[in-house]
Design a protein around this motif. Structure first.
Motif, PDB file in Angstrom:
ATOM      1  N   GLY A  89      39.571  45.514  58.581  1.00  0.00           N
ATOM      2  CA  GLY A  89      40.965  45.227  58.200  1.00  0.00           C
ATOM      3  C   GLY A  89      41.127  44.164  57.139  1.00  0.00           C
ATOM      4  N   VAL A  90      40.002  43.746  56.521  1.00  0.00           N
ATOM      5  CA  VAL A  90      40.083  42.690  55.508  1.00  0.00           C
ATOM      6  C   VAL A  90      40.151  43.337  54.112  1.00  0.00           C
ATOM      7  N   THR A  91      40.939  42.738  53.224  1.00  0.00           N
ATOM      8  CA  THR A  91      41.001  43.244  51.858  1.00  0.00           C
ATOM      9  C   THR A  91      39.855  42.644  51.048  1.00  0.00           C
ATOM     10  N   VAL A  92      39.103  43.524  50.396  1.00  0.00           N
ATOM     11  CA  VAL A  92      37.933  43.116  49.623  1.00  0.00           C
ATOM     12  C   VAL A  92      38.246  43.288  48.139  1.00  0.00           C
ATOM     13  N   ILE A  93      38.008  42.249  47.363  1.00  0.00           N
ATOM     14  CA  ILE A  93      38.167  42.367  45.904  1.00  0.00           C
ATOM     15  C   ILE A  93      36.759  42.332  45.321  1.00  0.00           C
ATOM     16  N   ASP A  94      36.343  43.461  44.780  1.00  0.00           N
ATOM     17  CA  ASP A  94      34.928  43.639  44.430  1.00  0.00           C
ATOM     18  C   ASP A  94      34.714  43.667  42.919  1.00  0.00           C
ATOM     19  N   ASN A  95      33.842  42.752  42.456  1.00  0.00           N
ATOM     20  CA  ASN A  95      33.551  42.661  41.019  1.00  0.00           C
ATOM     21  C   ASN A  95      32.509  43.645  40.528  1.00  0.00           C
ATOM     22  N   SER A  96      31.848  44.329  41.409  1.00  0.00           N
ATOM     23  CA  SER A  96      30.753  45.195  40.972  1.00  0.00           C
ATOM     24  C   SER A  96      31.291  46.563  40.539  1.00  0.00           C
ATOM     25  N   ILE A 105      40.226  54.266  45.434  1.00  0.00           N
ATOM     26  CA  ILE A 105      40.096  52.807  45.286  1.00  0.00           C
ATOM     27  C   ILE A 105      40.880  52.356  44.059  1.00  0.00           C
ATOM     28  N   PRO A 106      41.848  51.451  44.232  1.00  0.00           N
ATOM     29  CA  PRO A 106      42.578  50.976  43.054  1.00  0.00           C
ATOM     30  C   PRO A 106      41.677  50.126  42.147  1.00  0.00           C
ATOM     31  N   LEU A 107      41.782  50.363  40.852  1.00  0.00           N
ATOM     32  CA  LEU A 107      41.027  49.610  39.840  1.00  0.00           C
ATOM     33  C   LEU A 107      42.075  48.772  39.107  1.00  0.00           C
ATOM     34  N   TYR A 115      51.194  47.272  40.719  1.00  0.00           N
ATOM     35  CA  TYR A 115      51.965  48.090  41.663  1.00  0.00           C
ATOM     36  C   TYR A 115      51.057  48.804  42.668  1.00  0.00           C
ATOM     37  N   LEU A 116      49.785  49.008  42.320  1.00  0.00           N
ATOM     38  CA  LEU A 116      48.855  49.698  43.228  1.00  0.00           C
ATOM     39  C   LEU A 116      48.539  48.862  44.474  1.00  0.00           C
ATOM     40  N   LEU A 117      48.871  47.565  44.411  1.00  0.00           N
ATOM     41  CA  LEU A 117      48.483  46.670  45.509  1.00  0.00           C
ATOM     42  C   LEU A 117      49.473  46.683  46.668  1.00  0.00           C
ATOM     43  N   GLY A 122      42.113  47.203  52.037  1.00  0.00           N
ATOM     44  CA  GLY A 122      40.812  47.861  51.870  1.00  0.00           C
ATOM     45  C   GLY A 122      40.127  47.305  50.643  1.00  0.00           C
ATOM     46  N   ILE A 123      39.302  48.132  50.009  1.00  0.00           N
ATOM     47  CA  ILE A 123      38.549  47.655  48.847  1.00  0.00           C
ATOM     48  C   ILE A 123      39.381  47.852  47.575  1.00  0.00           C
TER      49      ILE A 123
END
Ligand SMILES: NC(=O)c1ccc[n+]([C@@H]2O[C@H](COP(=O)([O-])OP(=O)(O)OC[C@H]3O[C@@H](n4cnc5c(N)ncnc54)[C@H](OP(=O)(O)O)[C@@H]3O)[C@@H](O)[C@H]2O)c1
Length: 327
Positions: A89-96, A105-107, A115-117, A122-123
């Motif tokens: 349930g944690v939001t992950v902000i991934d740099n890879s 997955i929103p980019l 607006y996608l947020l 999720g990721i």
């Protein structure tokens, strides 16, 4: 707003800068935990005057019920650990690059497609560094005139390859014969290849610019022609960009206004170089020129570790928190 944040890859170029930017942007972090590999366990990193010890990244640690995990430890680490945090349930902000092209997955470049947020958990993927700074300088042009084609040559600093990229340039400057990160000597040289060559003869880095630009602008008709080049600069990527518009522009002055209306974009008559933008959170545009009524050219520079990674990630966190009632 109060948030608990975990940083994965906290000892790297991007990770350390994310911790700095969290502090500079005054994000109200109530709990902070830092993770890396066994190489860095116990190292200390300062945040708001307090020292935090780096912990070993484990599957168990990904079950920590925080608000955000910021990942910058490479694609394989993200693939293994980010889904565990997201399932919890944690939001992950991934740099890879691991999840950028996955459909669900929103980019996100928050100035462009925040607006996608809304309502999303999720990721969330952070785009490639060269793509982010290019997008920031063109997204308003796309809104106003529509973009048909982009021709771009990049001049990417060695820090884009992480700390080991910096070390390789410095070692070669000292006269040492090391060549592990780049395919040719980078000291007193430029290398016209970043990432492996793909079947279509474009490099991995070039295809990231093509695919990510289309996904972020949500327009798959845009044609992007990149050449990505490594240069012996420590920090800061530059790009020579030519944009072909769908509609003719009124005047170069108007084009300038349109680009400058973009958030976190500075258009200037000064000559801007990578050295000038180190530590800055904006994308700089200069040398604006035109050929015909639909084609414009300019030079774009940004701090790749900040604009291209850490600052974008923290901006995503802040926007996500604001849009989802964590404020
Ligand atoms: N540099 C850029 O301009 C840039 C821009 C956008 C995105 N990115 C992305 O951000 C990520 C990191 O880049 P960077 O430049 O910060 O690289 P870096 O300086 O090489 O740092 C890598 C970080 O990942 C950690 N790490 C590596 N393997 C690990 C493992 N198995 N388990 C736990 N931690 C591990 C390292 O920890 P140790 O200290 O323990 O080795 C270090 O903290 C990459 O995915 C890269 O593609 C970089």
């Amino acid at each position: 707003m109060k948030v608990k944040v975990g940083v994965v890859g906290a000892t790297g170029e991007v990770g350390r800068t994310m911790v700095k930017v969290l502090e500079e942007f005054n994000v109200p972090v109530t709990e902070l935990r830092l993770f890396a590999s066994e190489r860095s366990v116990g190292k200390e990193i300062e945040f708001k005057g307090e020292k935090f010890k780096v912990e070993l990244l484990t599957e168990e640690s990904m079950k920590w019920k925080c608000d955000y995990f910021l990942f910058s430890a490479g694609a394989s680490v993200s693939r293994k650990f980010a889904p565990i945090a997201a399932e919890n349930g944690v939001t992950v902000i991934d740099n890879s690059s691991a999840f950028r092209m996955e459909k669900e997955i929103p980019l996100v470049v928050p100035e462009v497609n925040a607006y996608l947020l809304k309502g999303y958990t999720g990721i969330i993927a952070n785009p490639n560094c060269s793509t982010i700074q290019m997008i920031l300088s063109i997204y308003k042009l796309h809104e106003v005139y529509g973009i048909e084609e982009i021709f771009v040559s990049t001049y990417q600093s060695v820090s884009g390859a992480g700390h080991k990229g910096i070390e390789e340039l410095l070692a070669q400057e000292r006269g040492e014969n090391v060549m592990k990160v780049f395919p040719k000597p980078i000291h007193r040289n430029v290398i016209p290849l970043i990432g492996d060559i793909q079947e279509n003869l474009f490099s991995q880095e070039e295809m990231k610019m093509v695919n990510e630009t289309r996904k972020i602008l949500n327009d798959y008709s845009i044609r992007v022609y990149p050449t990505t080049v490594r240069v012996p600069v420590l920090y800061g990527h530059s790009e020579a960009i030519m944009v072909r518009l769908k509609k003719p522009y009124e005047s170069l002055e108007k084009v300038r206004e349109v680009i400058a209306s973009g958030e976190d974009v500075v258009v200037t008559d000064d000559l801007i170089t990578p050295v000038d933008v180190a530590g800055k959170n904006e994308t700089y545009v200069c040398r604006l020129r035109a050929t015909d009524e639909r084609s414009i050219l300019f030079w774009n520079v940004a701090d790749n570790i900040r604009v291209g990674a850490a600052t974008n990630a923290v901006r995503i966190l802040l926007k996500h928190a604001e849009m989802n009632g964590k404020v």
